[in-house]
Design a protein around this motif. Structure first.
Motif: not given
Ligand code: ADP
Length: 588
Positions: A496, A526, A539, A546, A556, A580
């Motif tokens: 994503k 991030i 968060y 998102s 997460l 990341s």
């Molecule tokens: P969601 O993906 O449903 O928004 P998550 O808890 O999985 O919620 O992720 C929280 C946030 O962490 C995301 O909205 C994003 O901002 C950041 N994030 C997670 N994984 C990644 C990644 N691989 N690269 C960049 N940002 C990430």
């Protein structure tokens, strides 16, 4: 004046010696003076009888001083006593010390009366003839036929008796001085030995007062002092027992109070600290020794705590209050303050501090969660309501838009469903309602299977998936479905938040005691400021994006909870614009 026992004893001995001496001296002198008087009287009688040989009764019967006086003068030279010859009628016929013609009639003198009656007469009185106290002895002058013609009297000064007694007394004085001297020496030695055990008892008792109860008074005698020593030894032993018992109880109490996770401060009625426990030492960075005995406010500079203490001391009623400390870290305490009483007499107060920081934190998290959930739910619901109203207000007939609106409603409804599913899933894992269903899992196979399921998304986003997996990975005990969920969430994010023509790499490595899985992407990364909070519920770095991507912000958080439920560790490293790496370990 302070007189010690030795001096008192010596003084007593001296008094005793003086008393005995005085009594003995008086008795001896009394007896001596009587004896010497009797002896002198005997002597005088003998002299009188001798004189009767020179001055016969017949001569006395003539009653002529001129015949008698010359004879007396002759005899006087041979004797040192006074000689008086008295006629039957009392007229003095001769006297060795005076002129008989000038002398008064001696017929009334008691010794003369006695002698004239045929007996030996004695008398002691003051003589106005020789002007001194005299001792008199008189015998009757008898003719051959036994007729009494007069009296032969011998007199001696009483000083002679005194001389004898005084002579004896001077000898006695010497004896007394010697006795007193010996009394002092022997008295000192005797008092030294008599008082020695008393000194010992005193020394050991003083040591006992200072706390040394281990000593024993040596007992050698069976007298009163021995009994006293034995009683004291018993007392020390009992005291030692009682002290040990008190100490044991005190240690127990101290251990209990020390091991309490709550902070405990006890103060007396004036607010001086009686005790603090380890927790208080840690909370306020003080030591027990430096605060004990000090006023609470002086030792622990906290006005709120001091106020609670004063309230309880003043009212005598238990008090309860909340206290927030800002340093060194913010902590919240619930304080229970109760009066301390002994047999219903108040003697202070005790404050017990419960650390409720965690409870408050969890409460805040819960509040925050509820507000987040309501907010998250409201967003799709508002959209659904809006589009439904639009449709009802006529858009239903709008052939160009009605399907689009219904699709939007459908999307939001699905998002709502996913949100609720995620919330339920998370709350189940968090509340440990569902324990991981542990079974042997082949991680390599699970990774391959999950990765395979992402083929459509990968193709659509033109992202390359790389797998760096060892030929075989040790089997681990884990909940397969939960681990699959972890991999799905991480891969989903990696795709994503990736860029076009990017890549996702899954690396698995086996350590002796754990397996480490890494999911690396070449996405946007991030920002460092968001990293510490990235695993928190709801968060998101960019909320709108998102949502657009169909995220709930819970993925997460679910991952973190699942890994922790498996005793694993989770982490993230990220460089903005580069990508990341999310990693987790699972114990073997
Ligand atoms: P969601 O993906 O449903 O928004 P998550 O808890 O999985 O919620 O992720 C929280 C946030 O962490 C995301 O909205 C994003 O901002 C950041 N994030 C997670 N994984 C990644 C990644 N691989 N690269 C960049 N940002 C990430």
């Amino acid at each position: 004046m302070k007189i010690n026992l030795t001096s008192k004893l010596i003084l007593n001995y001296l008094l005793l010696v003086l008393l005995v001496f005085s009594f003995t001296t008086i008795t001896i002198l009394h007896k001596l003076s009587r004896e010497s008087k009797l002896q002198l009287e005997d002597e005088m009688v003998t002299r009188a009888q001798l004189i009767s040989e020179f001055i016969p009764a017949e001569l006395i019967s003539q009653g002529n001083p001129k015949l008698v006086q010359p004879l007396i003068f002759k005899i006087k030279q041979k004797t040192n006593s006074r000689i008086t010859i008295i006629a039957k009628n009392g007229i003095v016929l001769g006297d060795s010390e005076s002129n008989p013609e000038t002398m008064e009639n001696h017929g009334t003198r008691p010794e003369v009366i006695e002698a004239l009656n045929g007996k030996i007469g004695y008398s002691t009185r003051y003589s106005f003839t020789v002007l001194k106290p005299m001792l008199y002895a008189a015998i009757p002058a008898k003719t051959g036929t036994g007729e009494i013609t007069g009296v032969i009297r011998i007199a001696l000064p009483t000083t002679l008796v005194k001389y004898l007694t005084v002579n004896t007394l001077s000898n006695l004085w010497f004896g007394l001085l010697l006795a007193l001297f010996l009394t002092i020496i022997l008295g000192y030695i005797s008092a030294y030995f008599v008082t020695k055990p008393i000194r010992q008892i005193n020394q050991i008792t003083q040591n006992a007062i200072r706390g040394d109860l281990n000593q024993k008074i040596p007992v050698f005698t069976k007298d009163e002092i021995g009994n006293l020593a034995r009683s004291l030894n018993q007392l020390f032993q009992q005291l030692q027992g009682t002290m040990s018992e008190i100490k044991r109880e005190q240690n127990k109490l101290t251990a209990i109070i020390s091991s309490m996770t709550e902070g405990v401060v006890a103060c007396d009625l004036s607010g001086n600290i009686l005790l603090v426990n380890k927790t208080i030492e840690n909370i306020f960075s003080v030591t027990r020794t430096e605060v004990q005995g000090k006023m609470l406010l002086e030792a622990i500079r906290n006005n709120d705590l001091d106020k609670i203490l004063n309230d309880v001391l003043r009212s005598g009623q238990p008090q309860q209050s909340e206290l927030t400390l800002l340093l060194p870290v913010q902590k919240t305490f619930l304080i229970y303050a109760s009066p301390l009483t002994s047999e219903e007499t108040p003697f202070g107060a005790v404050l017990v501090m419960h650390d409720i920081t965690e409870i408050r934190r969890l409460e805040n998290i819960r509040k925050e969660f509820i507000s987040n959930v309501s907010h998250e739910l409201r967003t799709p619901l508002t959209s659904i309501r809006g589009f439904v109203e639009t449709l009802l207000n006529g858009a239903l007939e709008d052939k160009n838009n009605n399907r689009r609106f219904l699709n939007i409603i459908h999307d939001h409804a699905q998002r709502l469903g996913k949100l609720i599913d995620d919330i339920l899933e998370l709350s189940k894992i968090e509340s440990r309602e569902i324990q991981p269903n542990l079974q042997p899992v082949d991680l390599r196979e699970l990774i391959l299977e999950t990765a395979e399921s992402f083929s459509p998304q990968l193709q659509k986003a033109k992202i390359q998936l790389r797998r760096q997996l060892p030929a075989s990975l040790p089997t681990i005990n884990a909940d397969r479905d939960q681990l699959k969920q972890v991999l799905i969430n991480l891969l989903d994010n990696a795709i994503k938040f990736n860029r076009e023509n990017g890549s996702v790499t899954i690396i698995a490595t086996a350590a002796p005691d754990s397996i480490k899985i890494q999911v690396t992407d070449s996405g946007q990364g991030i920002p460092a400021k968001d990293l510490p909070r990235i695993f928190e519920r709801f968060y998101r770095v960019d909320k709108a994006r998102s949502r657009e991507l169909g995220g709930t912000g819970l993925g997460l958080a679910i991952v973190k909870h699942i890994i922790e439920a498996h005793q694993g560790r989770i982490g993230v490293e990220s460089v903005e614009e580069k990508g990341s790496t999310f990693w987790f370990t699972l114990p073997l």
